[in-house]
Design a protein around this motif. Structure first.
Motif, PDB file in Angstrom:
ATOM      1  N   SER A 265      29.287 -94.017 -45.111  1.00  0.00           N
ATOM      2  CA  SER A 265      28.594 -95.241 -44.608  1.00  0.00           C
ATOM      3  C   SER A 265      27.541 -94.745 -43.445  1.00  0.00           C
ATOM      4  O   SER A 265      26.228 -95.604 -43.736  1.00  0.00           O
ATOM      5  CB  SER A 265      29.717 -96.206 -43.830  1.00  0.00           C
ATOM      6  OG  SER A 265      29.054 -97.305 -43.076  1.00  0.00           O
TER       7      SER A 265
ATOM      8  N   THR B 179      35.022 -92.491 -45.242  1.00  0.00           N
ATOM      9  CA  THR B 179      34.383 -93.526 -45.421  1.00  0.00           C
ATOM     10  C   THR B 179      33.246 -93.640 -44.277  1.00  0.00           C
ATOM     11  O   THR B 179      32.347 -94.349 -44.569  1.00  0.00           O
ATOM     12  CB  THR B 179      35.654 -94.610 -45.089  1.00  0.00           C
ATOM     13  OG1 THR B 179      36.429 -94.564 -45.997  1.00  0.00           O
ATOM     14  CG2 THR B 179      34.990 -96.242 -45.286  1.00  0.00           C
TER      15      THR B 179
ATOM     16  N   LYS C 268      40.615 -89.608 -45.224  1.00  0.00           N
ATOM     17  CA  LYS C 268      40.227 -91.080 -46.171  1.00  0.00           C
ATOM     18  C   LYS C 268      39.131 -91.873 -45.167  1.00  0.00           C
ATOM     19  O   LYS C 268      38.271 -92.185 -45.562  1.00  0.00           O
ATOM     20  CB  LYS C 268      41.245 -92.009 -46.744  1.00  0.00           C
ATOM     21  CG  LYS C 268      41.987 -91.381 -47.681  1.00  0.00           C
ATOM     22  CD  LYS C 268      42.925 -92.286 -48.370  1.00  0.00           C
ATOM     23  CE  LYS C 268      43.804 -91.455 -49.451  1.00  0.00           C
ATOM     24  NZ  LYS C 268      44.799 -92.530 -49.887  1.00  0.00           N
TER      25      LYS C 268
END
Length: 267
Positions: free
Chosen positions: A146, A142, A138
């Motif tokens: 980004s 992320t 996870k």
């Protein structure tokens, strides 16, 4: 149209994965090692957005508005719902990143993104992992999403159009990229004036005739180089009188030599 870029292959199964398409996870990564006889995904679309990346070889991605080349240090972004087809060179190593709508701040149009080494390594790592919703995975997702939203856009594509006269030119140049006919010669073939052809190309593609043809040559060149052709071979195939003339064109268009542009990203 563009027959040189559509050489009968099949990657369809990689995009028909019901689990990926219906999953609400923000991102999935898939790795495909292309074989000689399995090199094309016919036109299809996904609910999710898709990033196409090659770590070896090359791949072209066609959407209704243009033809996009995916050199090794870049990825082509295809928004969700957009029809597209992919054609890879033999023995290419491809990575497909499927991104849930709204999960990343990415363009709403097809474009080529210049990918940093970090983004490339994250994509490769995600594709090589066993799928698991761990804290590490996870965090990786992320970080990847980004970073991906900050990747710069490169302008390496060939605008396409349904205008019959330009379809003919694009098809003939794709079949014989060494054709060095002038715009005046093309205009005579099409039964129109040189000025009319210049205005037509500018109106339909947003480029001058010379720049439009150069974009096609760059796509052919990068695709051939990624497939293993030498600079000498590509120069000859594109009808250049000398290798140095081809390298000069390449440098002016992309800011670096063919060898440095492609680099060595085999993995």
């Amino acid at each position: 149209m563009m027959t040189k870029f559509h050489q009968s292959l099949s990657l369809s199964k990689a995009f028909a994965d019901h689990e990926i398409e219906t999953s609400l996870a923000p991102v999935h990564a898939v790795r495909i090692d292309v074989s000689q006889n399995e090199r094309e995904a016919p036109e299809h679309r996904h609910r999710k957005g898709q990033l196409v990346m090659a770590s070896r070889g090359g791949v072209t991605c066609r959407v209704p508005s243009g033809l996009w080349m995916v050199p090794p240090h870049c990825g082509v972004w295809v928004p969700g719902g957009m029809p597209h087809s992919n054609v890879a060179t033999a023995n290419a190593r491809l990575f497909f990143l499927f991104i849930e709508p709204g999960a990343a701040d990415l363009p709403d149009r097809c474009c080529t993104l210049s990918l940093s080494p970090l983004v490339r390594e994250l994509i490769i790592e995600m594709a090589d992992q066993i799928a698991a919703a761990t804290a590490d995975s996870k965090l990786m997702a992320t970080l990847l999403l980004s970073a991906l939203s900050r990747m710069p856009v490169e302008h390496l594509h060939l605008p396409l159009t349904d205008e019959p006269r330009l379809v003919r030119i694009a098809s003939e140049l794709a079949d014989d990229p060494s054709d060095r006919s002038t715009m005046a010669q093309w205009a005579r073939r099409l039964g129109m004036s040189e000025n009319s052809l210049a205005r037509l190309v500018q109106h339909e593609t947003g480029l001058t005739f010379g720049r439009w043809r150069q974009q096609l040559q760059l796509i052919v060149a990068i695709r051939s180089l990624a497939a293993g052709a030498t600079v000498q071979q590509v120069s000859g195939d594109l009808g250049y009188e000398s290798v140095s003339a081809f390298i000069t064109m390449f440098k002016k268009a992309l800011g670096t030599s063919p060898a440095r542009y492609l680099g060595n990203f085999d993995r």
